[in-house]
Design a protein around this motif. Structure first.
Motif, PDB file in Angstrom:
ATOM      1  N   VAL A 115       0.858  -1.185   0.000  1.00  0.00           N
ATOM      2  CA  VAL A 115       0.000   0.000   0.000  1.00  0.00           C
ATOM      3  C   VAL A 115       0.893   1.234   0.000  1.00  0.00           C
ATOM      4  O   VAL A 115       1.551   1.525   1.003  1.00  0.00           O
ATOM      5  N   CYS A 155      -4.846   2.374  -2.306  1.00  0.00           N
ATOM      6  CA  CYS A 155      -6.178   2.645  -1.759  1.00  0.00           C
ATOM      7  C   CYS A 155      -6.238   3.868  -0.859  1.00  0.00           C
ATOM      8  O   CYS A 155      -7.324   4.229  -0.395  1.00  0.00           O
ATOM      9  N   LEU A 156      -5.111   4.513  -0.582  1.00  0.00           N
ATOM     10  CA  LEU A 156      -5.109   5.637   0.344  1.00  0.00           C
ATOM     11  C   LEU A 156      -5.063   6.962  -0.414  1.00  0.00           C
ATOM     12  O   LEU A 156      -4.338   7.109  -1.398  1.00  0.00           O
ATOM     13  N   LEU A 183      -9.350   5.862   3.032  1.00  0.00           N
ATOM     14  CA  LEU A 183      -9.258   4.661   2.216  1.00  0.00           C
ATOM     15  C   LEU A 183     -10.341   4.646   1.152  1.00  0.00           C
ATOM     16  O   LEU A 183     -11.511   4.902   1.451  1.00  0.00           O
ATOM     17  N   ALA A 188      -8.779  -1.238  -2.262  1.00  0.00           N
ATOM     18  CA  ALA A 188      -8.304  -1.862  -1.029  1.00  0.00           C
ATOM     19  C   ALA A 188      -7.799  -3.283  -1.256  1.00  0.00           C
ATOM     20  O   ALA A 188      -8.218  -3.967  -2.192  1.00  0.00           O
ATOM     21  N   VAL A 195      -0.703  -6.495   4.883  1.00  0.00           N
ATOM     22  CA  VAL A 195      -0.598  -5.184   4.241  1.00  0.00           C
ATOM     23  C   VAL A 195       0.714  -4.541   4.689  1.00  0.00           C
ATOM     24  O   VAL A 195       0.946  -4.360   5.879  1.00  0.00           O
ATOM     25  N   LEU A 197       2.878  -1.165   4.258  1.00  0.00           N
ATOM     26  CA  LEU A 197       2.952   0.215   3.794  1.00  0.00           C
ATOM     27  C   LEU A 197       4.309   0.467   3.138  1.00  0.00           C
ATOM     28  O   LEU A 197       5.339  -0.016   3.630  1.00  0.00           O
ATOM     29  N   LEU A 215      -6.150   2.361   7.476  1.00  0.00           N
ATOM     30  CA  LEU A 215      -6.261   0.947   7.107  1.00  0.00           C
ATOM     31  C   LEU A 215      -6.924   0.140   8.219  1.00  0.00           C
ATOM     32  O   LEU A 215      -7.801  -0.700   7.968  1.00  0.00           O
ATOM     33  N   THR A 216      -6.496   0.382   9.448  1.00  0.00           N
ATOM     34  CA  THR A 216      -7.043  -0.361  10.585  1.00  0.00           C
ATOM     35  C   THR A 216      -8.530  -0.088  10.750  1.00  0.00           C
ATOM     36  O   THR A 216      -9.327  -1.003  11.013  1.00  0.00           O
ATOM     37  N   HIS A 220      -8.319  -3.572   7.914  1.00  0.00           N
ATOM     38  CA  HIS A 220      -7.080  -4.151   7.410  1.00  0.00           C
ATOM     39  C   HIS A 220      -5.996  -4.027   8.475  1.00  0.00           C
ATOM     40  O   HIS A 220      -6.014  -3.112   9.303  1.00  0.00           O
ATOM     41  N   PRO A 222      -2.124  -3.432   8.977  1.00  0.00           N
ATOM     42  CA  PRO A 222      -0.789  -3.141   8.457  1.00  0.00           C
ATOM     43  C   PRO A 222       0.270  -3.825   9.317  1.00  0.00           C
ATOM     44  O   PRO A 222       0.377  -3.560  10.518  1.00  0.00           O
TER      45      PRO A 222
END
Length: 238
Positions: A115, A155-156, A183, A188, A195, A197, A215-216, A220, A222
């Motif tokens: 990501v 996705c960010l 997100l 995603a 995941v 980063l 993400l969290t 998801h 990370p």
């Protein structure tokens, strides 16, 4: 799960053949010479968490390939601010090698989804693209070429009202980004996937903390952060 080279990358490769560009690290012939490439050709090193407890609590385990100085600093800046769109894919290959090492250590598991840290839309337009996303794409190709399952999940996004972080201290960076990295569900990673980063430089960790929080919040997990370089700070082994 990797991605094919796009038309911009193909044009950059053709430009290298017609009008070779100098290495940003030393000025020698070649877009990114072997000697300068060695500065990020090492195993990832763990980064010491920030001194600020709030930032340290929100930052996933972080690794960097180099300190943010010398040739790698020159290459990152050339790719971001000087129109050297040929450089991010080359730097992404080094990140891909770092991902392979993290897989070998068991720090991340297959399939791993990369990501990229988000850029402000205005910055991406000014630069002719998003350099960190280009790095992530090249990294995923490198991992896939080694036979490991890897994909990119861009996705960010950063809300337009976020300021450029240049010149901001650590606290101002956190306030600037708090709640402003979001997100996009369409980009995603699959639920339950590891995941990782990816970013070019780790400074205060504000971007990574905000990205991990986004993400969290979307369900998801990370498992880490891998960067090309970190602002000089103590590092440790894996």
């Amino acid at each position: 799960m990797g991605e094919r080279a796009g038309p911009v990358e193909l044009l950059d490769a053709l430009a290298d053949l017609v009008l070779p560009r100098p290495c940003p690290g030393c000025g020698r012939a070649g877009p990114w010479c072997v000697n300068c490439a060695r500065t990020v050709g090492r195993a990832p090193r763990r980064i010491r968490p920030p001194d600020d407890p709030a930032a340290a609590a929100g930052l996933p385990p972080a690794w960097a390939l180099a300190h943010y100085t010398g040739p790698i600093r020159a290459a990152v800046l050339a790719g971001k601010e000087k129109g050297r769109r040929d450089l991010p894919p080359r730097l992404g290959q080094a990140l891909g090698a770092g991902v392979l090492q993290l897989l070998a250590w068991g720090a991340v598991l297959e399939p791993v989804w990369l990501v990229p840290a988000p850029s402000r839309p205005s910055a991406a337009r000014r630069r002719g693209g998003d350099p960190v996303r280009a790095m992530a794409t090249a990294a995923a190709r490198t991992v896939a070429a080694a036979g490991r399952a890897c994909g990119v999940a861009p996705c960010l996004v950063t809300a337009g009202r976020a300021r450029d972080s240049v010149g901001l201290d650590a606290d101002a960076r956190r306030r600037n980004l708090s709640g402003r990295i979001r997100l996009r569900p369409g980009g995603a990673p699959p639920p339950g996937a590891d995941v990782l980063l990816l970013d070019d430089v780790l400074t205060t960790g504000a971007t990574a903390v905000a990205a991990a929080a986004a993400l969290t919040a979307a369900g998801h997990r990370p498992v880490g952060l891998l960067t090309l370089a970190a602002v000089p700070r103590s590092v440790s082994g894996r």
